[in-house]
Design a protein around this motif. Structure first.
Motif, PDB file in Angstrom:
ATOM      1  N   LEU A 108       0.801  -1.485   0.327  1.00 22.09           N
ATOM      2  CA  LEU A 108      -0.169  -0.505  -0.404  1.00 22.09           C
ATOM      3  C   LEU A 108       1.198   1.246   0.170  1.00 22.09           C
ATOM      4  CD1 LEU A 108      -2.892  -1.193   2.681  1.00 22.09           C
ATOM      5  CD2 LEU A 108      -3.493  -0.569  -0.235  1.00 22.09           C
ATOM      6  N   ARG A 109       2.153   1.107   0.651  1.00 24.15           N
ATOM      7  CA  ARG A 109       2.678   2.540   0.973  1.00 24.15           C
ATOM      8  C   ARG A 109       3.201   2.143  -0.848  1.00 24.15           C
ATOM      9  NH1 ARG A 109       5.472   5.937  -0.186  1.00 24.15           N
ATOM     10  NH2 ARG A 109       6.896   7.345   0.840  1.00 24.15           N
ATOM     11  N   ALA A 110       3.837   1.250  -1.369  1.00 21.34           N
ATOM     12  CA  ALA A 110       4.321   1.040  -2.741  1.00 21.34           C
ATOM     13  C   ALA A 110       3.659   2.003  -3.470  1.00 21.34           C
ATOM     14  CB  ALA A 110       4.774   0.161  -2.603  1.00 21.34           C
ATOM     15  N   ALA A 111       1.624   1.613  -3.520  1.00 23.98           N
ATOM     16  CA  ALA A 111       0.645   2.051  -4.622  1.00 23.98           C
ATOM     17  C   ALA A 111       0.862   4.209  -3.952  1.00 23.98           C
ATOM     18  CB  ALA A 111      -0.605   1.579  -4.421  1.00 23.98           C
ATOM     19  N   LEU A 112       1.379   4.594  -3.184  1.00 22.76           N
ATOM     20  CA  LEU A 112       1.330   5.399  -2.663  1.00 22.76           C
ATOM     21  C   LEU A 112       1.679   6.420  -3.476  1.00 22.76           C
ATOM     22  CD1 LEU A 112      -0.411   8.084  -1.181  1.00 22.76           C
ATOM     23  CD2 LEU A 112       1.864   7.185   0.114  1.00 22.76           C
ATOM     24  N   ASP A 113       2.903   5.632  -4.010  1.00 29.16           N
ATOM     25  CA  ASP A 113       4.042   6.192  -4.886  1.00 29.16           C
ATOM     26  C   ASP A 113       2.953   7.006  -6.033  1.00 29.16           C
ATOM     27  OD1 ASP A 113       6.100   5.665  -3.093  1.00 29.16           O
ATOM     28  OD2 ASP A 113       6.599   4.329  -4.214  1.00 29.16           O
ATOM     29  N   VAL A 114       2.438   5.687  -6.542  1.00 26.77           N
ATOM     30  CA  VAL A 114       1.919   6.464  -8.004  1.00 26.77           C
ATOM     31  C   VAL A 114       0.739   6.859  -7.827  1.00 26.77           C
ATOM     32  CG1 VAL A 114       3.373   5.830  -9.009  1.00 26.77           C
ATOM     33  CG2 VAL A 114       0.955   3.997  -8.591  1.00 26.77           C
ATOM     34  N   GLY A 115       0.348   7.080  -6.539  1.00 25.00           N
ATOM     35  CA  GLY A 115      -1.163   7.614  -6.081  1.00 25.00           C
ATOM     36  C   GLY A 115      -2.571   6.893  -6.554  1.00 25.00           C
ATOM     37  N   ARG A 116      -2.226   5.452  -5.528  1.00 28.80           N
ATOM     38  CA  ARG A 116      -2.963   4.824  -6.436  1.00 28.80           C
ATOM     39  C   ARG A 116      -3.738   4.182  -4.815  1.00 28.80           C
ATOM     40  NH1 ARG A 116      -3.889   7.012  -9.558  1.00 28.80           N
ATOM     41  NH2 ARG A 116      -4.187   6.743 -12.541  1.00 28.80           N
ATOM     42  N   PHE A 117      -3.052   4.508  -4.006  1.00 30.80           N
ATOM     43  CA  PHE A 117      -3.737   3.560  -2.166  1.00 30.80           C
ATOM     44  C   PHE A 117      -4.938   3.612  -2.248  1.00 30.80           C
ATOM     45  CE2 PHE A 117      -4.677   4.389   2.054  1.00 30.80           C
ATOM     46  CZ  PHE A 117      -4.160   4.025   2.927  1.00 30.80           C
ATOM     47  N   ALA A 118      -5.516   4.731  -2.497  1.00 25.51           N
ATOM     48  CA  ALA A 118      -6.982   4.607  -1.627  1.00 25.51           C
ATOM     49  C   ALA A 118      -7.570   2.748  -3.133  1.00 25.51           C
ATOM     50  CB  ALA A 118      -7.757   5.747  -2.263  1.00 25.51           C
ATOM     51  N   GLU A 119      -7.664   3.364  -4.201  1.00 25.73           N
ATOM     52  CA  GLU A 119      -7.940   2.591  -5.012  1.00 25.73           C
ATOM     53  C   GLU A 119      -7.457   0.570  -4.703  1.00 25.73           C
ATOM     54  OE1 GLU A 119      -8.218   3.620  -9.349  1.00 25.73           O
ATOM     55  OE2 GLU A 119      -6.957   4.567  -8.669  1.00 25.73           O
ATOM     56  N   TYR A 120      -6.120   0.356  -4.312  1.00 19.30           N
ATOM     57  CA  TYR A 120      -5.496  -0.058  -4.194  1.00 19.30           C
ATOM     58  C   TYR A 120      -6.418  -0.875  -2.861  1.00 19.30           C
ATOM     59  CZ  TYR A 120      -1.564  -4.134  -4.180  1.00 19.30           C
ATOM     60  OH  TYR A 120      -1.186  -5.067  -4.142  1.00 19.30           O
ATOM     61  N   HIS A 121      -6.297   0.059  -1.790  1.00 19.69           N
ATOM     62  CA  HIS A 121      -7.031  -0.542   0.098  1.00 19.69           C
ATOM     63  C   HIS A 121      -8.114  -1.232  -0.460  1.00 19.69           C
ATOM     64  CE1 HIS A 121      -8.838   0.654   3.922  1.00 19.69           C
ATOM     65  NE2 HIS A 121      -7.678   0.110   3.824  1.00 19.69           N
ATOM     66  N   GLU A 122      -8.864  -0.155  -1.060  1.00 23.94           N
ATOM     67  CA  GLU A 122     -10.335  -0.620  -1.203  1.00 23.94           C
ATOM     68  C   GLU A 122     -10.144  -2.203  -1.931  1.00 23.94           C
ATOM     69  OE1 GLU A 122     -14.215   0.662  -3.042  1.00 23.94           O
ATOM     70  OE2 GLU A 122     -12.306   0.902  -4.092  1.00 23.94           O
ATOM     71  N   VAL A 123      -9.506  -2.771  -2.978  1.00 26.33           N
ATOM     72  CA  VAL A 123      -9.542  -4.018  -4.051  1.00 26.33           C
ATOM     73  C   VAL A 123      -8.380  -4.814  -2.565  1.00 26.33           C
ATOM     74  CG1 VAL A 123      -8.122  -5.237  -5.471  1.00 26.33           C
ATOM     75  CG2 VAL A 123      -9.070  -3.067  -6.052  1.00 26.33           C
ATOM     76  N   LEU A 124      -7.634  -4.671  -1.582  1.00 30.21           N
ATOM     77  CA  LEU A 124      -7.109  -4.995  -0.965  1.00 30.21           C
ATOM     78  C   LEU A 124      -8.534  -6.445   0.235  1.00 30.21           C
ATOM     79  CD1 LEU A 124      -3.724  -4.244  -0.156  1.00 30.21           C
ATOM     80  CD2 LEU A 124      -4.820  -5.821  -2.454  1.00 30.21           C
TER      81      LEU A 124
END
Length: 244
Positions: A108-124
């Motif tokens: 999730l921290r890595a997803a933040l690098d490309v502004g995709r934390f919230a979307e990935y958090h929801e998917v997980l």
């Protein structure tokens, strides 16, 4: 909320001149807080801040996120009424064995690098494995990343496989433990702190009732002073403590 005496009567919603809502989570700004342990999602000028302490393996967190108040929280973020903060704990790895909480937090921290934390958090959370299965492996996390546009890149894959953000994961766990009442032990997950006031355990059921949680957020937005009155709230003593 009758326990606390705060009415959950919703207000009038958006007012004239309010900023236009975001259409999707992909549009919502995300950043790492100055603390380095918490990820903030939403309009930084939002009047209400909901700080969630979660462990990605926690099934009760999954209940909040998928069938409880999580959807109302996302909707309020999209409406720019609320910003959400996430501190990611990983104590379940130590308690149950495995490394899924740590790997998911790192991803999730890595997803933040490309502004995709919230979307990935929801998917997980939508694909959370059984708590005892330790199913958030590198392979599974990479597979789930394909559900988020633009996330699965060579840099993201490298960050997962090398645990690039191991120090973030450790610091976030320590930040979680720091808000507990016992040394080295956090308050349990999920814990919600709204505008610096922790949702009392006595009414924590509101986290799992979407409509009620949404009404609570609106009530806090409409009457912030009433909510702040519960910052030092203490539950009434148990009669058994007095031998009754």
């Amino acid at each position: 909320m009758a326990v606390l005496g705060m009415s959950l009567v919703a207000g009038c919603g958006r007012s004239y001149g309010d900023p236009e809502p975001y259409d999707t989570l992909a549009q919502v700004p995300e950043k790492l807080a100055v603390s380095g342990t918490t990820i903030t999602v939403g309009d930084p000028t939002a009047e209400v801040t909901v700080h969630m302490y979660e462990d990605m393996r926690c099934p009760v967190c999954e209940e909040f996120e998928t069938t409880g108040g999580g959807q109302e929280l996302r909707n309020a973020v999209l409406r720019r009424e609320v910003k959400a903060e996430y501190t990611l704990a990983s104590f379940l790895d130590d308690r149950l064995g495995g490394s899924g909480s740590k790997k998911a937090a790192n991803a999730l921290r890595a997803a933040l690098d490309v502004g995709r934390f919230a979307e990935y958090h929801e998917v997980l959370y939508a694909n959370q494995p059984e708590e005892v299965d330790d199913g958030f492996t590198d392979a599974r996390l990479l597979q789930l990343a394909t559900q988020v546009d633009g996330l699965r890149t060579p840099a993201f894959e490298s960050a997962l496989k090398t645990m690039k953000y191991r120090s973030f994961v450790t610091a976030s766990e320590h930040a979680y433990e720091a808000v507990g009442t016992e040394p080295g032990k956090g308050p349990g997950t999920p814990t919600a702190v709204i505008n610096d006031v922790r949702v009392p355990e006595e009414i924590s059921g509101v986290l799992y009732e979407g409509k009620l949680f949404g009404e609570l957020l609106q009530a806090i937005r409409d009457r912030p002073g009433e909510w702040q009155a519960y910052k030092d709230y203490q539950p009434p003593p148990d009669p058994e403590d007095y031998g009754y």
